[in-house]
Design a protein around this motif. Structure first.
Motif, short mmCIF file in Angstrom:
data_model
loop_
_atom_site.label_atom_id
_atom_site.label_comp_id
_atom_site.label_asym_id
_atom_site.label_seq_id
_atom_site.Cartn_x
_atom_site.Cartn_y
_atom_site.Cartn_z
N TYR A 199 -5.63 -8.27 -1.31
CA TYR A 199 -4.37 -8.95 -1.62
C TYR A 199 -3.55 -9.20 -0.36
N ARG A 200 -3.61 -8.26 0.58
CA ARG A 200 -2.90 -8.47 1.85
C ARG A 200 -3.54 -9.61 2.63
N ASN A 201 -4.86 -9.64 2.66
CA ASN A 201 -5.58 -10.69 3.40
C ASN A 201 -5.38 -12.07 2.79
N LEU A 202 -5.10 -12.10 1.49
CA LEU A 202 -4.93 -13.39 0.81
C LEU A 202 -3.46 -13.81 0.70
N GLY A 203 -2.59 -13.11 1.43
CA GLY A 203 -1.23 -13.63 1.57
C GLY A 203 -0.10 -12.76 1.07
N PHE A 204 -0.38 -11.72 0.29
CA PHE A 204 0.70 -10.87 -0.20
C PHE A 204 1.20 -9.95 0.91
N GLN A 205 2.50 -9.72 0.93
CA GLN A 205 3.11 -8.90 1.97
C GLN A 205 2.78 -7.42 1.80
N ASN A 206 2.64 -6.98 0.56
CA ASN A 206 2.43 -5.57 0.27
C ASN A 206 1.40 -5.41 -0.85
N SER A 207 0.67 -4.30 -0.80
CA SER A 207 -0.24 -3.97 -1.90
C SER A 207 -0.52 -2.47 -1.87
N GLU A 208 -0.61 -1.90 -3.05
CA GLU A 208 -0.90 -0.48 -3.22
C GLU A 208 -1.79 -0.33 -4.45
N GLY A 209 -2.42 0.83 -4.59
CA GLY A 209 -3.24 1.05 -5.77
C GLY A 209 -3.79 2.45 -5.86
N PHE A 210 -4.24 2.82 -7.05
CA PHE A 210 -4.84 4.12 -7.30
C PHE A 210 -5.97 3.95 -8.30
N ASP A 211 -6.90 4.89 -8.31
CA ASP A 211 -7.82 4.88 -9.44
C ASP A 211 -7.11 5.53 -10.62
#
Length: 271
Positions: A199-211
């Protein structure tokens, strides 16, 4: 039919609406518009269900009181209230739209949402529950890139499978292939970190996640979990934990207008 994405994409948009009342100050109210993009046959079933249910119809059309207020406001500001229009493949109303679109073609998705009247400058939340992973990665990448480029204040919440290459993952993949719904995009972004980076590489400024195992162990209310566990005994935690570790919850967000819209919304997530 085989190339049609049969899974639900939900879009929620928040618009500021100025409500000027006589004898009082102008007040800004929140107006949310809800969009659903789904498989054609499912859209038809949902619309038929809405037609047959008076409660659902009243919610979509608005209560009589709300309709009367809207008519007064429309008369005062010269704008007409949107009437509910529906057919087998679509429904359009003031605050709810549902359409059938082939997600393999992002241009068709954009056209459909523009016809719905979507405002690209308004804060917009995209919710994808096991949707993008059923598309080829290059096609789902186009959807994410389009959102990051065309919706400057937006967030994308995704719930999808991960880790297709370990022992459990291979069984999961094989089962879905046998059922006729292979995870076409799983190999391109197989890990949680690769999804976050995507998501960062495709233009979003921020991204986070968890399983989902982390979500269960650390983000959910532990007192509530204990209450639920007392309702019915459950002793298959090892297998259950294995399943949860192969699903992820990811959110990406951006605020290119510097309105700090997502800051308050995301600050409640305890990482």
């Amino acid at each position: 039919m085989d190339n049609f994405c049969e899974f639900l994409l939900i879009i929620l948009q928040k618009n500021g609406m100025i409500n000027a009342k006589k004898g009082g100050e102008a007040k800004e109210e929140d107006k949310c518009v809800f969009y659903e993009v789904d498989y054609g046959q499912v859209v038809s079933k949902k619309i038929n269900a809405i037609k047959r249910n008076k409660t659902l119809l009243s919610i979509i059309n608005g209560s009589e009181e709300n309709n009367e207020n809207a008519k007064k406001e429309s008369t005062e500001n010269g704008e007409g209230r949107k009437e509910t229009v529906m057919d087998r493949s679509f429904l359009h109303s003031e605050h709810y739209h549902i359409v059938s679109v082939d997600l393999n073609q992002v241009s068709k998705l954009e056209e459909a949402l523009i016809e719905c009247g979507i405002d690209k400058d308004a804060p917009t939340l995209f919710i994808s529950e096991c949707v993008l992973i059923y598309l080829k990665a290059e096609l789902s990448d186009k959807i994410i890139s389009w959102v990051s480029k065309d919706f400057p204040v937006s967030a994308f919440v995704t719930y999808e499978q991960i880790k297709p290459d370990d022992a459990f993952g291979r069984v999961m993949m094989d089962n879905l292939v046998k059922r006729g719904c292979p995870l076409l995009g799983a190999s391109a972004y197989p890990t949680l970190q690769s999804q976050i980076d995507r998501y960062r590489n495709l233009g979003f400024q921020n991204s986070e996640g968890f399983d989902m195992l982390y979500v269960y162990d650390h983000l959910l209310d532990q007192k509530e979990l204990q209450r639920i566990q007392k309702i019915e005994p459950f002793d298959e935690y090892e297998e259950w934990g294995l399943i949860q570790s192969h699903y992820s919850l990811l959110w990406a967000w951006q605020d290119k207008q510097n309105a700090s819209f997502w800051k308050k919304s995301l600050s409640t997530i305890n990482t």
